[in-house]
Design a protein around this motif. Structure first.
Motif, mmCIF file in Angstrom:
data_model
loop_
_atom_site.group_PDB
_atom_site.id
_atom_site.type_symbol
_atom_site.label_atom_id
_atom_site.label_comp_id
_atom_site.label_asym_id
_atom_site.label_seq_id
_atom_site.Cartn_x
_atom_site.Cartn_y
_atom_site.Cartn_z
ATOM 1 N N MET A 86 -4.093 7.684 -1.109
ATOM 2 C CA MET A 86 -4.668 6.708 -1.331
ATOM 3 C C MET A 86 -4.371 5.270 -0.697
ATOM 4 N N LYS A 87 -3.230 5.437 -1.283
ATOM 5 C CA LYS A 87 -1.600 3.918 -1.996
ATOM 6 C C LYS A 87 -1.403 3.376 -0.293
ATOM 7 N N ALA A 88 -1.188 4.700 0.958
ATOM 8 C CA ALA A 88 -1.681 4.276 2.297
ATOM 9 C C ALA A 88 -3.070 3.928 2.844
ATOM 10 N N ALA A 89 -3.752 4.450 2.252
ATOM 11 C CA ALA A 89 -5.661 4.016 2.615
ATOM 12 C C ALA A 89 -5.604 2.579 2.421
ATOM 13 N N LEU A 90 -5.212 2.143 1.165
ATOM 14 C CA LEU A 90 -5.914 0.512 0.804
ATOM 15 C C LEU A 90 -4.916 -0.227 2.217
ATOM 16 N N THR A 91 -3.745 0.335 1.942
ATOM 17 C CA THR A 91 -3.091 -0.705 2.643
ATOM 18 C C THR A 91 -3.607 -0.421 4.509
ATOM 19 N N HIS A 92 -4.128 0.556 5.043
ATOM 20 C CA HIS A 92 -4.057 0.450 6.053
ATOM 21 C C HIS A 92 -5.949 -0.419 5.813
ATOM 22 N N LEU A 93 -6.531 0.129 4.352
ATOM 23 C CA LEU A 93 -8.277 -0.955 5.178
ATOM 24 C C LEU A 93 -8.003 -2.482 4.917
ATOM 25 N N ASP A 94 -6.188 -2.381 4.418
ATOM 26 C CA ASP A 94 -6.316 -4.230 4.567
ATOM 27 C C ASP A 94 -6.291 -4.908 6.045
ATOM 28 N N SER A 95 -5.655 -3.825 7.062
ATOM 29 C CA SER A 95 -5.397 -4.227 8.033
ATOM 30 C C SER A 95 -6.801 -3.814 8.968
ATOM 31 N N LEU A 96 -7.070 -3.388 8.534
ATOM 32 C CA LEU A 96 -8.801 -2.993 8.846
ATOM 33 C C LEU A 96 -9.470 -4.453 9.138
ATOM 34 N N GLU A 97 -9.877 -4.713 7.499
ATOM 35 C CA GLU A 97 -10.701 -5.919 7.641
ATOM 36 C C GLU A 97 -9.938 -6.615 8.554
ATOM 37 N N LYS A 98 -8.833 -7.282 8.862
ATOM 38 C CA LYS A 98 -7.877 -8.294 8.949
ATOM 39 C C LYS A 98 -8.697 -8.274 10.603
ATOM 40 N N GLU A 99 -8.315 -7.489 10.981
ATOM 41 C CA GLU A 99 -8.344 -6.293 12.556
ATOM 42 C C GLU A 99 -10.234 -6.185 12.744
ATOM 43 N N MET A 100 -11.020 -5.533 11.820
ATOM 44 C CA MET A 100 -12.861 -6.440 12.138
ATOM 45 C C MET A 100 -12.779 -7.996 11.863
ATOM 46 N N ARG A 101 -12.138 -8.573 11.402
ATOM 47 C CA ARG A 101 -12.592 -10.094 11.132
ATOM 48 C C ARG A 101 -12.621 -10.930 12.952
ATOM 49 N N ASN A 102 -10.470 -10.232 13.250
ATOM 50 C CA ASN A 102 -10.842 -10.819 15.069
ATOM 51 C C ASN A 102 -11.754 -10.039 15.627
ATOM 52 N N ALA A 103 -12.106 -9.049 15.740
ATOM 53 C CA ALA A 103 -13.452 -8.243 15.948
ATOM 54 C C ALA A 103 -14.637 -9.449 16.684
ATOM 55 N N TYR A 104 -14.725 -9.819 14.862
ATOM 56 C CA TYR A 104 -15.833 -10.301 15.156
ATOM 57 C C TYR A 104 -15.981 -11.813 15.552
#
Length: 114
Positions: A86-104
């Motif tokens: 879950m610790k790694a998952a949280l880190t990946h979620l942060d990256s995902l949110e950042k990349e989603m903002r870029n994509a939007y």
């Protein structure tokens, strides 16, 4: 080499199908924030199976429209949930949110310009 937000080869392949691409971008922008919220909820409730499923389905959607960096984040999130990390998952979620903002942002610009 830093990956593009939306793969230019994909965009080129879609150049003759602009209305279709615009529709795909519009659907992505309108649907995916809900899925990101569901991913956050699954992470918060430690529901690894749901998290894995959501990350997997977003990965497929991202791959379809050439957002490779989002796809990569989803793959990492999927791996972390499989490993129940879950610790790694949280880190990946942060990256995902950042990349989603870029994509939007990319998609909004594209829709405004075409």
């Amino acid at each position: 080499m830093h990956k593009e937000i939306v793969d230019s080869k994909f965009l080129e392949s879609m150049s003759g199908k602009r209305p279709f691409l615009k529709r795909m971008f519009t659907v992505f922008i309108s649907q995916e924030p809900k899925r990101i919220q569901e991913i956050k909820d699954a992470l918060q409730s430690q529901d690894v199976e749901r998290l894995r499923h959501l990350a997997h389905s977003l990965k497929g959607g991202a791959a379809t429209i050439g957002v490779d960096r989002v796809r990569e984040c989803c793959l990492n999130l999927e791996k972390a949930s499989k490993a129940k990390d879950m610790k790694a998952a949280l880190t990946h979620l942060d990256s995902l949110e950042k990349e989603m903002r870029n994509a939007y942002a990319f998609m909004f610009d594209y829709l405004a310009e075409h």
